[in-house]
Scaffold this motif. Structure first.
Motif, PDB file in Angstrom:
ATOM      1  N   GLY A  56      -2.036   1.595  -5.374  1.00 25.85           N
ATOM      2  CA  GLY A  56      -1.179   2.725  -5.694  1.00 25.85           C
ATOM      3  C   GLY A  56      -1.493   3.972  -4.896  1.00 25.85           C
ATOM      4  O   GLY A  56      -2.566   4.104  -4.291  1.00 25.85           O
ATOM      5  N   SER A  57      -0.561   4.916  -4.917  1.00 25.77           N
ATOM      6  CA  SER A  57      -0.678   6.130  -4.100  1.00 25.77           C
ATOM      7  C   SER A  57      -1.946   6.910  -4.427  1.00 25.77           C
ATOM      8  O   SER A  57      -2.303   7.096  -5.585  1.00 25.77           O
ATOM      9  CB  SER A  57       0.550   7.016  -4.290  1.00 25.77           C
ATOM     10  N   GLY A  58      -2.624   7.354  -3.371  1.00 28.46           N
ATOM     11  CA  GLY A  58      -3.822   8.172  -3.529  1.00 28.46           C
ATOM     12  C   GLY A  58      -5.077   7.423  -3.901  1.00 28.46           C
ATOM     13  O   GLY A  58      -6.141   8.033  -4.037  1.00 28.46           O
ATOM     14  N   ALA A  59      -5.006   6.107  -4.057  1.00 26.89           N
ATOM     15  CA  ALA A  59      -6.193   5.336  -4.443  1.00 26.89           C
ATOM     16  C   ALA A  59      -7.174   5.242  -3.279  1.00 26.89           C
ATOM     17  O   ALA A  59      -6.779   5.226  -2.111  1.00 26.89           O
ATOM     18  CB  ALA A  59      -5.797   3.942  -4.908  1.00 26.89           C
ATOM     19  N   LYS A  60      -8.469   5.178  -3.611  1.00 22.03           N
ATOM     20  CA  LYS A  60      -9.535   5.042  -2.617  1.00 22.03           C
ATOM     21  C   LYS A  60     -10.326   3.775  -2.947  1.00 22.03           C
ATOM     22  O   LYS A  60     -10.864   3.647  -4.047  1.00 22.03           O
ATOM     23  CB  LYS A  60     -10.477   6.250  -2.629  1.00 22.03           C
ATOM     24  N   PHE A  81     -16.566  -4.845  -0.229  1.00 20.17           N
ATOM     25  CA  PHE A  81     -16.422  -5.818  -1.314  1.00 20.17           C
ATOM     26  C   PHE A  81     -14.993  -6.361  -1.326  1.00 20.17           C
ATOM     27  O   PHE A  81     -14.118  -5.889  -0.591  1.00 20.17           O
ATOM     28  CB  PHE A  81     -16.768  -5.179  -2.667  1.00 20.17           C
ATOM     29  N   ASN A  82     -14.770  -7.357  -2.186  1.00 17.14           N
ATOM     30  CA  ASN A  82     -13.464  -8.011  -2.259  1.00 17.14           C
ATOM     31  C   ASN A  82     -12.631  -7.469  -3.409  1.00 17.14           C
ATOM     32  O   ASN A  82     -13.153  -7.193  -4.494  1.00 17.14           O
ATOM     33  CB  ASN A  82     -13.637  -9.519  -2.448  1.00 17.14           C
ATOM     34  N   VAL A  83     -11.348  -7.352  -3.158  1.00 24.55           N
ATOM     35  CA  VAL A  83     -10.364  -7.112  -4.215  1.00 24.55           C
ATOM     36  C   VAL A  83      -9.565  -8.399  -4.311  1.00 24.55           C
ATOM     37  O   VAL A  83      -8.879  -8.788  -3.359  1.00 24.55           O
ATOM     38  CB  VAL A  83      -9.452  -5.920  -3.887  1.00 24.55           C
ATOM     39  N   GLY A  84      -9.662  -9.086  -5.453  1.00 24.49           N
ATOM     40  CA  GLY A  84      -9.113 -10.432  -5.589  1.00 24.49           C
ATOM     41  C   GLY A  84      -7.597 -10.502  -5.493  1.00 24.49           C
ATOM     42  O   GLY A  84      -6.886  -9.497  -5.645  1.00 24.49           O
ATOM     43  N   ASP A  85      -7.111 -11.707  -5.268  1.00 27.94           N
ATOM     44  CA  ASP A  85      -5.670 -11.947  -5.167  1.00 27.94           C
ATOM     45  C   ASP A  85      -4.929 -11.433  -6.404  1.00 27.94           C
ATOM     46  O   ASP A  85      -5.440 -11.503  -7.532  1.00 27.94           O
ATOM     47  CB  ASP A  85      -5.389 -13.446  -5.036  1.00 27.94           C
ATOM     48  N   ASN A  86      -3.720 -10.937  -6.166  1.00 24.82           N
ATOM     49  CA  ASN A  86      -2.795 -10.534  -7.233  1.00 24.82           C
ATOM     50  C   ASN A  86      -3.304  -9.372  -8.080  1.00 24.82           C
ATOM     51  O   ASN A  86      -2.832  -9.168  -9.195  1.00 24.82           O
ATOM     52  CB  ASN A  86      -2.482 -11.723  -8.158  1.00 24.82           C
ATOM     53  N   SER A  87      -4.260  -8.610  -7.553  1.00 26.70           N
ATOM     54  CA  SER A  87      -4.792  -7.476  -8.311  1.00 26.70           C
ATOM     55  C   SER A  87      -3.998  -6.211  -8.021  1.00 26.70           C
ATOM     56  O   SER A  87      -3.318  -6.097  -7.001  1.00 26.70           O
ATOM     57  CB  SER A  87      -6.273  -7.260  -7.984  1.00 26.70           C
ATOM     58  N   LYS A  88      -4.108  -5.237  -8.940  1.00 24.79           N
ATOM     59  CA  LYS A  88      -3.418  -3.960  -8.803  1.00 24.79           C
ATOM     60  C   LYS A  88      -4.410  -2.822  -8.968  1.00 24.79           C
ATOM     61  O   LYS A  88      -5.204  -2.822  -9.915  1.00 24.79           O
ATOM     62  CB  LYS A  88      -2.303  -3.834  -9.847  1.00 24.79           C
ATOM     63  N   ILE A  89      -4.362  -1.871  -8.044  1.00 27.82           N
ATOM     64  CA  ILE A  89      -5.178  -0.666  -8.113  1.00 27.82           C
ATOM     65  C   ILE A  89      -4.244   0.487  -8.457  1.00 27.82           C
ATOM     66  O   ILE A  89      -3.301   0.764  -7.714  1.00 27.82           O
ATOM     67  CB  ILE A  89      -5.902  -0.387  -6.783  1.00 27.82           C
ATOM     68  N   ALA A  90      -4.506   1.157  -9.565  1.00 20.49           N
ATOM     69  CA  ALA A  90      -3.611   2.220 -10.022  1.00 20.49           C
ATOM     70  C   ALA A  90      -3.683   3.434  -9.111  1.00 20.49           C
ATOM     71  O   ALA A  90      -4.662   3.648  -8.389  1.00 20.49           O
ATOM     72  CB  ALA A  90      -3.967   2.619 -11.454  1.00 20.49           C
ATOM     73  N   ILE A 148       0.852  -1.186   0.000  1.00 20.72           N
ATOM     74  CA  ILE A 148       0.000   0.000   0.000  1.00 20.72           C
ATOM     75  C   ILE A 148       0.887   1.234   0.000  1.00 20.72           C
ATOM     76  O   ILE A 148       1.822   1.339   0.809  1.00 20.72           O
ATOM     77  CB  ILE A 148      -0.926   0.004   1.239  1.00 20.72           C
ATOM     78  N   TYR A 149       0.609   2.163  -0.905  1.00 28.77           N
ATOM     79  CA  TYR A 149       1.407   3.380  -1.005  1.00 28.77           C
ATOM     80  C   TYR A 149       0.708   4.545  -0.301  1.00 28.77           C
ATOM     81  O   TYR A 149      -0.422   4.427   0.164  1.00 28.77           O
ATOM     82  CB  TYR A 149       1.677   3.703  -2.479  1.00 28.77           C
ATOM     83  N   GLN A 150       1.395   5.684  -0.254  1.00 24.27           N
ATOM     84  CA  GLN A 150       0.910   6.834   0.514  1.00 24.27           C
ATOM     85  C   GLN A 150      -0.444   7.338   0.009  1.00 24.27           C
ATOM     86  O   GLN A 150      -0.760   7.250  -1.167  1.00 24.27           O
ATOM     87  CB  GLN A 150       1.934   7.981   0.471  1.00 24.27           C
ATOM     88  N   GLY A 151      -1.227   7.859   0.946  1.00 25.56           N
ATOM     89  CA  GLY A 151      -2.495   8.482   0.599  1.00 25.56           C
ATOM     90  C   GLY A 151      -3.629   7.529   0.293  1.00 25.56           C
ATOM     91  O   GLY A 151      -4.700   7.954  -0.142  1.00 25.56           O
ATOM     92  N   VAL A 152      -3.444   6.254   0.521  1.00 26.53           N
ATOM     93  CA  VAL A 152      -4.487   5.263   0.224  1.00 26.53           C
ATOM     94  C   VAL A 152      -5.540   5.261   1.324  1.00 26.53           C
ATOM     95  O   VAL A 152      -5.223   5.388   2.510  1.00 26.53           O
ATOM     96  CB  VAL A 152      -3.869   3.854   0.080  1.00 26.53           C
ATOM     97  N   THR A 153      -6.808   5.103   0.924  1.00 25.99           N
ATOM     98  CA  THR A 153      -7.908   4.940   1.877  1.00 25.99           C
ATOM     99  C   THR A 153      -8.619   3.624   1.620  1.00 25.99           C
ATOM    100  O   THR A 153      -9.053   3.366   0.489  1.00 25.99           O
ATOM    101  CB  THR A 153      -8.925   6.090   1.761  1.00 25.99           C
ATOM    102  N   LEU A 154      -8.704   2.789   2.639  1.00 25.81           N
ATOM    103  CA  LEU A 154      -9.569   1.610   2.609  1.00 25.81           C
ATOM    104  C   LEU A 154     -10.746   1.940   3.515  1.00 25.81           C
ATOM    105  O   LEU A 154     -10.689   1.749   4.733  1.00 25.81           O
ATOM    106  CB  LEU A 154      -8.820   0.366   3.105  1.00 25.81           C
ATOM    107  N   GLY A 155     -11.791   2.512   2.933  1.00 25.57           N
ATOM    108  CA  GLY A 155     -12.851   3.102   3.732  1.00 25.57           C
ATOM    109  C   GLY A 155     -14.235   2.585   3.401  1.00 25.57           C
ATOM    110  O   GLY A 155     -14.420   1.707   2.574  1.00 25.57           O
ATOM    111  N   GLY A 156     -15.220   3.193   4.058  1.00 27.05           N
ATOM    112  CA  GLY A 156     -16.619   2.880   3.816  1.00 27.05           C
ATOM    113  C   GLY A 156     -17.275   3.965   2.978  1.00 27.05           C
ATOM    114  O   GLY A 156     -16.638   4.949   2.586  1.00 27.05           O
ATOM    115  N   THR A 157     -18.558   3.799   2.733  1.00 24.62           N
ATOM    116  CA  THR A 157     -19.285   4.756   1.897  1.00 24.62           C
ATOM    117  C   THR A 157     -20.399   5.461   2.665  1.00 24.62           C
ATOM    118  O   THR A 157     -21.152   6.231   2.078  1.00 24.62           O
ATOM    119  CB  THR A 157     -19.896   4.047   0.677  1.00 24.62           C
ATOM    120  N   GLY A 158     -20.523   5.205   3.944  1.00 26.48           N
ATOM    121  CA  GLY A 158     -21.590   5.835   4.714  1.00 26.48           C
ATOM    122  C   GLY A 158     -21.460   5.502   6.181  1.00 26.48           C
ATOM    123  O   GLY A 158     -20.376   5.194   6.664  1.00 26.48           O
TER     124      GLY A 158
END
Length: 217
Positions: A128-132, A137-146, A101-111
């Protein structure tokens, strides 16, 4: 178990960060490691119903590292939070093994809903940096978020997501759109097919389980 997890976290940084020179440097000087160590201690107290103490530890870690991890979050081994400033990880978030996990990432809720309201990352996921990533929900194995992506729905394994809102541009190693430029428009049908394939597989597995139970009866 705690010391084993810390050792694996330090080793993960040495494996993935070319700037890391030694175990002692990583252990003492990397804010991501300090945040994860403090979280593992806070999580212990959280699980044993000492939530005020757990929250106090997490807030002290936030003050010193700039990384906010709720003590209720579940984190696997080998997590690497690179740089880390501004990272926020919510209470019901779950992070698998060997994630980055890079800087500025949020693993958050919607309400303000209760219960499971934060995402679950599989193993070997890179955010990736700054991603929300927002929602239960699930983010599957070996996936990448830009970097800078905003993910609001499930991500199949081995996928790459980009954009706001995020769209799948690669699934199972196969590119979904021709290129990642400003002209080539992603194919929404292919993206949905990729997502539906994952749901169908889950339903097939569930049907097999029910059939096995019926045969046993």
């Amino acid at each position: 178990m705690l010391f084993k997890n810390i050792a694996e976290d330090v080793h993960a940084v040495l494996e993935r960060d070319p700037a890391a020179r030694s175990h002692i440097e990583v252990f003492l000087l990397y804010p991501g490691i300090q945040a994860v160590i403090q979280h593992r201690i806070a999580h212990f107290f959280y699980k044993h119903h000492m939530k005020f103490l757990a929250r106090m530890i997490s807030q002290i870690a936030r003050f010193w590292t700039g990384i906010e991890i709720h003590p209720g979050a579940q984190i696997g081994h080998g997590l690497f939070i690179d740089h880390g400033m501004g990272v926020v990880i919510g209470e019901t978030a779950v992070i698998g093994d060997n994630c980055t996990i890079y800087q500025g990432v949020t693993l958050g809720g919607t309400g303000k809903e209760r219960g499971k309201r934060h995402p679950t990352l599989g193993n070997n996921v890179m955010v990736g940096s700054g991603a929300k990533v927002l929602g239960p929900f699930n983010v599957g194995d070996n996936s990448k978020i830009a970097a800078g992506a905003v993910v609001l729905s499930e991500v199949p394994p081995n996928s790459t997501c980009v954009g706001v809102p995020a769209r799948i541009v690669k699934c199972g190693g196969v590119r979904v759109e021709p290129d990642l430029d400003q002209v080539a428009i992603p194919d929404p049908v292919s993206s949905q097919i990729c997502t539906l394939t994952v749901h169908i597989k889950k339903l097939e597995d569930k049907i097999k389980e029910l059939e096995a139970e019926l045969e046993g009866k």
